[in-house]
Enzyme design. Structure first.
Site, PDB file in Angstrom:
ATOM      1  N   TYR A 152       0.851  -1.182   0.000  1.00  0.00           N
ATOM      2  CA  TYR A 152       0.000   0.000   0.000  1.00  0.00           C
ATOM      3  C   TYR A 152       0.884   1.228   0.000  1.00  0.00           C
ATOM      4  O   TYR A 152       2.060   1.176   0.402  1.00  0.00           O
ATOM      5  CB  TYR A 152      -1.029   0.013   1.125  1.00  0.00           C
ATOM      6  N   ASP A 171       2.583  -3.601   5.076  1.00  0.00           N
ATOM      7  CA  ASP A 171       1.690  -3.492   3.917  1.00  0.00           C
ATOM      8  C   ASP A 171       1.677  -4.738   3.041  1.00  0.00           C
ATOM      9  O   ASP A 171       2.669  -5.457   3.004  1.00  0.00           O
ATOM     10  CB  ASP A 171       2.070  -2.250   3.076  1.00  0.00           C
ATOM     11  N   GLU A 193       1.891  -0.888  -6.201  1.00  0.00           N
ATOM     12  CA  GLU A 193       1.464  -0.050  -5.076  1.00  0.00           C
ATOM     13  C   GLU A 193      -0.048   0.140  -5.158  1.00  0.00           C
ATOM     14  O   GLU A 193      -0.574   0.515  -6.203  1.00  0.00           O
ATOM     15  CB  GLU A 193       2.145   1.326  -5.137  1.00  0.00           C
TER      16      GLU A 193
HETATM   17 ZN   LIG Z   1       5.571  -1.490   0.633  1.00  0.00          ZN
END
Ligand SMILES: [Zn+2]
Length: 286
Positions: free
Chosen positions: A62, A178, A126
Site C-alpha cells: 500500500y 503493507d 502499489e
Molecule cells: Zn511497501
C-alpha cells in the site's frame, strides 16, 4: 499514453479532475506493459535487473500516504529513491510508472526463499491506501478488482506462480506491514491470484510465544523458512520470530494478528506448505 490522457479521459466529470501529477518535462514516456493500465506516469527511479534476472514474483504494497497525489509524486520524482511498476488507484484506474523489464525500487532490504535482491526478481504494485498510520481504510471493491485483473495479466505474461504473489510484509517482516490484514487475499485467490488456504479456526488462546525456547519453536521456524520467510532457525521465540509470525498472520490468518503462534496459525502454515506445488516443496525441503 501519457499523463495528458488524464485530462482527456472523456466526459466523466470525475475523470476530468486535475492531473494527479505532472512529471518533469524531460521524462521519457513508454508504452504500458499491461493493456488495462490507463496511464503512464514515468518514474525517474529505476535501474537494470540484476544479471538479467526475469521477474517471477509480484510484490503488493500500500502507498501508506494521506493522498494519492503525494504518493505518485514520491514514487516518480528523482531523488526519492523509491518507485513501483504500477499504482492502482481507489477508483480502479491503473497507472504504470516503470516498464516491467526494468528494476523498480520498492522492496528495500528484503528476503524471500533465500533471495535478497527482491527488486530484481519482482514486479512492484502499489495500491493506494493511507495505511496503518493514517486510519487504514478498507480497500474498495473496484480497486481490488483492478488489482486482480492486473496481477492475472502479469502472472500470465511472466509465468509468475501463485505462491510468489506476496505482501511487502512477507519479504520485510521487521520493517513493513503493507498491504496489511485488511487486504482481501481470499478474494484474490478466488480469482486465481495468490496462494491461499482457508485459515484454521481460532480456538484456544495458548500457543508458542515470545521467550519460549523449545523444539516446537525450531519446528515453527523451519516451517516458516520452508515457505519462504527469512528467519534464522534458533529454537528461541525471539523478536524476529514474533515479527515473522505477525507477517504470516497479516497475510494468511488475518482474523487475529498478534505474533503468537497458536494452533490455528500452525495448522494454517502446515496446510499452505502441504498445498505448494510438488517441485517447490522438494526445493523447500532441502
Ligand atoms: Zn511497501
Amino acid at each position: 499514453m501519457s499523463l495528458g490522457s488524464f485530462a482527456s479521459a472523456g466526459t466523466d466529470s470525475k475523470r476530468r479532475a486535475a492531473p494527479l501529477f505532472r512529471p518533469l518535462a524531460d521524462m521519457k514516456t513508454f508504452s504500458p506493459d499491461s493493456s488495462i493500465a490507463s496511464d503512464v506516469i514515468p518514474s525517474a527511479n529505476f535501474g537494470e535487473r540484476g544479471k538479467g534476472r526475469l521477474p517471477d514474483m509480484i510484490l503488493l504494497h500500500y502507498t501508506g500516504m494521506p493522498d494519492v497525489e503525494g504518493a505518485i509524486a514520491r514514487l516518480c520524482t528523482a531523488g526519492t529513491d523509491v518507485s513501483a511498476h504500477y499504482i492502482v488507484l481507489e477508483d480502479g484506474r491503473i497507472v504504470q510508472c516503470v516498464p516491467e523489464a526494468k528494476r523498480a525500487w520498492h522492496a528495500g532490504v528484503a528476503s524471500w526463499a533465500g533471495e535478497e535482491d527482491i527488486n530484481s526478481c519482482s514486479i512492484g504494485v502499489e495500491i493506494a491506501n493511507r495505511g496503518h498510520d493514517w486510519g487504514y481504510p478498507e480497500y474498495p471493491l473496484r480497486q481490488i478488482a483492478a488489482v486482480i485483473a492486473l496481477c492475472r495479466g502479469i502472472m500470465l505474461r511472466r509465468g509468475v506462480p501463485s505462491h510468489r504473489v506476496l505482501a511487502h510484509s512477507d519479504v520485510a517482516p521487521s520493517r513493513k506491514k503493507d498491504p496489511g490484514e485488511k487486504f482481501p487475499w481470499h478474494s484474490l485467490a478466488n480469482s486465481g491470484v495468490g496462494h491461499w488456504v482457508q485459515p484454521a479456526p481460532i480456538g484456544r488462546a495458548d500457543g508458542l510465544k515470545s521467550g519460549t525456547i523449545s523444539d516446537a519453536v525450531r519446528d515453527l521456524q523451519q516451517a516458516l523458512a520452508r515457505y519462504g520467510y527469512g528467519i534464522p532457525i534458533t529454537g528461541k521465540y525471539d523478536s524476529t520470530t514474533t515479527e515473522v509470525v505477525t507477517a504470516f498472520q497479516r497475510h494468511f490468518r488475518p482474523a487475529r494478528v498478534d505474533g503468537v503462534a497458536d494452533h490455528s496459525t500452525l495448522v494454517t502454515l502446515q496446510s499452505l506448505l502441504a498445498s505448494l506445488p510438488a517441485e517447490v516443496k522438494a526445493v523447500a525441503a532441502r
